[in-house]
Design an enzyme around this catalytic site. Structure first.
Site, mmCIF file in Angstrom:
data_model
loop_
_atom_site.group_PDB
_atom_site.id
_atom_site.type_symbol
_atom_site.label_atom_id
_atom_site.label_comp_id
_atom_site.label_asym_id
_atom_site.label_seq_id
_atom_site.Cartn_x
_atom_site.Cartn_y
_atom_site.Cartn_z
ATOM 1 C CD GLU A 114 -2.975 -1.092 2.281
ATOM 2 O OE1 GLU A 114 -4.110 -1.546 2.087
ATOM 3 O OE2 GLU A 114 -2.625 -0.595 3.372
ATOM 4 C CD GLU A 147 -3.999 -5.857 4.093
ATOM 5 O OE1 GLU A 147 -4.913 -5.093 4.495
ATOM 6 O OE2 GLU A 147 -2.799 -5.618 4.235
#
Length: 444
Positions: free
Chosen positions: A164, A353
């Site tokens: 991320e 995720e």
């Protein structure tokens, strides 16, 4: 629900700072998160990751739980300052051996390790030298990646380079609510460009040292909608797509920065940079939870902000939101997968995720009946199947998370785990109902 392909990767995930503890054990150096949690008011209840789930000493117990869960893969991250305490130079063999031991135990259990090389815990010593805003970090990061790829040779064949980058750059360097707590447009731009360079350089290192490995980075991606139909809010949503998503995906998968940000990035881009960055990899890692909203803000340096508190469906019942207030909208995952498929030339996608925060605790029977989490997974997995039927190449799904853990700014107040961790009673692990549901889903 239909069955997934036989070779579909079923996994679950954690990250080092969120579960390990042992923050200064066995030669580990401090990270920017070790520093950040000690600033008053940064983390709910003043929580820290000093102990977390004590995975550092209990990893064998946890891997036995993973084996019982039946996953084919487990995603964990390496703490950079645990293996190179000052970020460069002297290596900490005890730290390297710890991660090799995790990989060994996983392989012994028949579970494929997926290693995230960077999940936000930059060595403090490198932050003192400028951290992600300093161009020299490309060399520091390359040294670290080379160290770990060599350490894992013969054991690990799946690498996630960076987790991320948008959170690292925007939340940590622009909003300042994550480590290192900087609030600067220039810091956001510098960090973003250097993260992109580190992705590209690392892909080359992995190719050279471990040609048989599969590698890519993981991005958080979701629809960003305008808070209204006013032109300024529509443009704000487009700007936030550029700032949050396209500033990373476009350079890596298309070889260029988004048009809305090209001028901003000009001062950081040097000859040859875009060729270094352009490296789609073997897969795109996708972290997805909820949609978001873009809102015009004349006081903001980008003229736009993410307005997560805004929810056009706010009149809906609580079963439309998680305990963090995040919107449950499975169709947004389908929309995201289709957008990636169409814009970025059908890359292979691994959902690295996906999950939800529900704070269910043990009932009178001592069990955790987290039925809302089960419904969440059922709905989101259905949307993945729908996208696959429309041609999206989704290779796997990693439930976030394996354990209840330190959830960054929320501390221990938000529980995402398939396994309940009793933070008041010797960190006792209790598999939740969702654990057994996921186990059954994997076995189908």
């Amino acid at each position: 629900m239909k069955n997934f392909p036989k070779n579909f990767i079923w996994g679950t995930a954690t990250s080092a700072y969120q579960v390990e503890g042992g923050w200064n054990a066995d030669g580990k150096g401090p990270s920017i998160w070790d520093d950040f949690v000690r600033r008053p008011g940064t983390i709910k209840h003043g929580d820290t990751g000093d102990v977390a789930c004590d995975h550092y000493t209990r990893y064998k117990e946890d891997i036995r739980l993973l084996k019982d869960l039946g996953v084919s893969a487990y995603r964990f991250s390496v703490s950079w300052p645990r293996v190179i305490p000052e970020g460069t130079g002297q290596k900490n063999q005890k730290g390297i051996d710890f991660y090799r031991s995790i990989a060994d135990e996983l392989l012994e259990a028949g579970i494929t390790p997926y290693v995230t090389l960077y999940h936000w815990d930059l060595p403090s010593k490198l932050q003192e030298r400028g951290g992600w805003t300093h161009r020299d970090i490309t060399g520091w990061f390359s040294e670290y990646v080379e160290t770990m790829v060599k350490a894992f040779q013969g054991m690990v064949k799946n690498f996630i380079v960076i987790n991320e980058p948008s959170v690292i750059a925007y939340v940590g360097h622009y909003q300042g609510v994550h480590a290192p707590g900087i609030r600067s447009k220039q810091a956001y731009l510098a960090a973003s460009h250097h993260l992109n360079l580190c992705h590209g350089d690392s892909m080359e290192i992995i190719r050279q040292l471990c040609p048989q490995a599969k590698a890519g980075s993981t991005f958080t991606h979701f629809p960003i909608r305008p808070v209204s139909d006013h032109p300024e809010d529509i443009r704000a949503a487009q700007m936030m797509e550029a700032v949050w998503e396209n500033a990373y995906l476009d350079p890596i998968f298309l070889g260029k920065y988004p048009a809305l940000l090209e001028d901003d990035f000009d001062e950081f881009v040097k000859p040859g940079d875009m060729n270094r960055i352009y490296s789609p990899g073997d897969f795109m890692g996708l972290n997805h939870y909820s949609p978001d909203y873009g809102k015009a803000d004349s006081q903001d340096a980008f003229g736009a902000v993410l307005d997560y508190a805004h929810d056009s469906k706010s009149d809906l019942m609580d079963d439309q939101h998680t305990d963090l207030g995040w919107i449950i909208e499975p169709e947004a995952l389908y929309e995201t997968l289709m957008n990636i498929h169409e814009k970025y030339r059908s890359p292979a996608i691994i959902i690295t995720e996906g999950g939800c925060a529900y704070n269910d605790g043990p009932g009178q029977d001592g069990k955790i009946h987290d039925n809302r989490r089960i419904r969440y997974y059922e709905k989101y997995l259905t949307e993945i199947q729908r996208a696959m039927e429309h041609g999206v190449d989704v290779r796997g799904y990693f439930a976030w998370s394996f354990l209840d853990n330190f959830e960054w700014g929320e501390g221990y107040s938000a529980r995402f785990g398939l396994v309940y961790v009793d933070f008041d009673n010797q960190l006792k692990r209790i598999p939740k109902d969702s654990f057994f549901w996921y186990k059954n889903r994997i076995g189908q």
